[in-house]
Design an enzyme around this catalytic site. Structure first.
Site: not given
Length: 662
Positions: A17-18, A20, A63, A84, A102
């Protein structure tokens, strides 16, 4: 927030998804400057490949290294669900704007803590429901608001697919797998937004039921739910990872339907079809290649905008609560969130009081620790994750005193509180109130039995404060004093008193104690507040809001721990023309109390706080020691109540609020 230079983004979690998201960043006046991954060889390799594809000059690191960089303005958190919260809170602490995929977090308790941190910060934070920002969704809501299909009656929405193999993160309970959290939020959020558009304000859930299948790996494979919202709009929502279903949304109105064949991923048939009886269908199409229709770019822009986003933090809280109910309805709890789990703080950091604190403290004779003037009630927490989030927030705000009772939830709430204490290892820092001996088990033998049961449930060896939950005037007061003093002598109780005892019985108890070498009652917990009580909500309750009781409290100087100090919502929602809440009407409605409410509102406007804060400040400004009990159902409720800690009322203001001066 406006800037002539591009927003500098970092991606945390270089997954599918990252990809996209990153592909659309150029349409958002933004640039990718850093890619963060787990500090493993595989994670570093993925991050390097991601950077090479989308921004060859981007920094690559773990991170912490990414969040420490000054050239990162905003971060996109797209790791697995269970990471998350910690990453988002770390980014907030680092002063970065946060777009978090989400679900924000696996459960509503954790989501509450994240939203609280976001609202306490100077950065913008959004949950990444990218479909909500697309013009297709905005047009849908516009059609609903305009009455294009009459009165909205029902929403049918689904996001489900069959993975083929029962493996990977979607089938891993330790990673919060399953359909409800992964994609169930799409149909739920859409139904919620449509219901709100139809109502003209945010909708609330009034009825909910659900069924589903939890597979052998411990995740939901297929689930359906029925929802009724305020205003009467109903919804059927479906989700799953083991069964394919058309991924659509249809809004049924009294004068037609609105259908979206591709509402979520927006990759193919991006159009809206409006059908009305006797008319040709109306089709509204959206060019997927147009820059203004790039949904990931639109949510990236929304994050750094000073306008109202298409999906707000209030929406996040509301949808998260529904997803919690959906999982509860089908009996799905993940191993890391059970009521016996070792649930850490949401940030992962040790729990401690934040300085400076607005909390006020007082002293009760024979207690060696100061007592926070606000006391957290432990009777409104549905699960350990929720309780942990609220209790942590209270301690961080300076609270150190908790109110428990043998009766609450028939032991459930004491067990949740005890598990939280064990997880935090903070029993020595707290004052714990235990209540027992509630009608009909109101005798010395029941007192002893319930005390032992309460301590066992909590994993606790003593009560700092023990209060009889009710009095039983058929039993001589000396019998109660004797057994309380015996437990105090054995170290199971430090100080004791009564809840819902009359001043006369307290005087009688202390006279007996003085004559017989027993410890006196040090505390009383009756209803007290700015609103005078004319009745009580539960049988056996007592109030001390009348002038004679106030005089007695002043003369005795006994510590009062009042319940319902804000009159069960009277100062927040009472309306002289609204008689729908029979209990509120019976207990508090009078011309005098509405005048007190009007004065609290007037003073609140002058001081910039709500009337509820004035009501709390009134309790804390008495000439006798007070420690107000409150039972918030959310962190936001707790914060609202705690605004009263910053209000200092003088004697003249207290008298004016209480109608004792013009």
């Amino acid at each position: 927030m406006s800037s002539t230079s591009p927003t500098r983004w970092a991606v945390l979690g270089p997954g599918g998804i990252a990809r996209r998201f990153a592909s659309q960043l150029p349409f958002a006046d933004a640039e990718l400057v850093a890619v963060g991954s787990s500090a493993t060889p595989g994670g570093t390799e993925r991050a390097r490949a991601f950077a090479a594809e989308f921004s060859p000059g981007a920094f690559v690191g773990d991170y912490d290294a990414v969040l420490a960089r000054d050239d990162v303005d905003a971060v996109y958190v797209s790791t697995v669900h269970v990471t998350h919260a910690e990453l988002a809170l770390a980014a907030i602490a680092a002063g970065k704007h946060v777009l978090c995929e989400k679900p924000f977090a696996p459960n509503n308790g954790t989501v509450m803590a994240m939203v609280d941190a976001a609202r306490s910060s100077d950065v913008h934070v959004l949950e990444a429901y990218m479909y909500a920002h697309h013009p297709q969704t905005q047009k849908l809501l516009e059609l609903v608001r305009s009455g294009a299909v009459g009165t909205v009656q029902h929403v049918d929405a689904s996001f489900a697919f069959a993975t083929g193999k029962k493996e990977g993160r979607l089938y891993d309970a330790d990673l919060a797998g399953g359909g409800i959290l992964d994609v169930g939020g799409y149909p739920v959020s859409a139904a919620y937004l449509v219901a709100g558009a139809a109502l003209g304000r945010p909708a609330a859930v009034t009825q909910f039921s659900a069924q589903g299948t939890v597979g052998e790996t411990g995740v939901d494979e297929w689930a359906v739910a029925s929802i009724t919202f305020t205003g009467g709009v109903t919804a059927s929502v479906r989700t799953g990872v083991a069964l394919a279903d058309p991924e659509t949304i249809t809004v049924h109105g009294s004068a037609g339907t609105i259908h979206l064949p591709d509402p979520w991923t927006i990759r193919g048939e991006t159009r809206i079809v409006v059908t009305r009886p006797g008319e040709q269908p109306e089709t509204i199409e959206f060019d997927p290649e147009a820059p203004e229709n790039k949904a990931y770019a639109l949510e990236a822009k929304a994050l750094v905008s000073d306008g109202t986003p298409a999906f707000t933090l209030d929406d996040t809280l509301a949808v998260s609560a529904v997803l919690n109910r959906w999982r509860d309805a089908i009996g799905l709890r993940y191993p890391f969130e059970t009521d016996t789990a070792d649930i850490p703080t949401v940030s992962g950091r040790p729990l401690r009081r934040r300085e400076p604190t607005a909390m006020k403290y007082g002293h009760i004779p024979d207690l060696d620790k100061p007592v926070s003037r606000l006391v957290m009630g432990c009777d409104n927490q549905p699960d350990l994750a929720h309780a942990s989030a609220i209790f942590d927030a209270f301690v961080e705000a300076g609270g150190n005193t908790f109110d428990t009772a043998w009766l609450y939830g028939m032991g459930k709430y004491e067990k949740l509180f005890g598990r939280w204490m064990a997880n935090r290892g903070n029993r020595a820092d707290l004052n714990v109130i235990v209540k027992g001996c509630h009608t009909p088990y109101n005798d010395p033998e029941s007192l002893t039995r319930q005390l032992f049961e309460s301590l066992e449930r909590q994993g606790n060896d003593h009560a700092d404060i023990y209060m009889m939950h009710r009095d039983n005037e058929d039993i001589p007061v000396g019998e109660f004093v004797d057994v309380l003093d015996e437990h105090a002598g054995a170290g199971r109780i430090t100080v004791y008193g009564g809840s819902n005892w009359s001043p006369a019985r307290v005087d009688e108890a202390n006279e007996y104690a003085a004559k017989n070498g027993r410890r006196p009652f040090r505390v009383l917990s009756n209803h007290f507040g700015l609103a005078e009580a004319y009745d009580v909500p539960w049988a056996g309750c007592r109030h001390v809001t009348d002038p004679e009781s106030k005089q007695w409290l002043t003369e005795r100087g006994i510590a009062l721990l009042p319940w319902s100090s804000q009159a069960r919502g009277f100062f927040a929602r009472a309306d002289v023309n609204d008689k729908s809440d029979a209990e509120l009407v019976r207990c508090y409605y009078s011309d005098a109390n509405f005048e007190r409410k009007a004065r609290a509102e007037k003073l609140g406007r002058e001081l910039g706080v709500p009337a509820t804060a004035i009501a709390l400040a009134f309790v804390l400004a008495q000439p006798f020691p007070t420690f107000a009990l409150f039972g918030p159902r959310s962190i936001a409720e707790a914060r609202s109540s705690m605004t009263g800690l910053g209000v200092e009322l003088d004697e003249q203001q207290v008298a004016w609020l209480d109608l004792r001066e013009g």
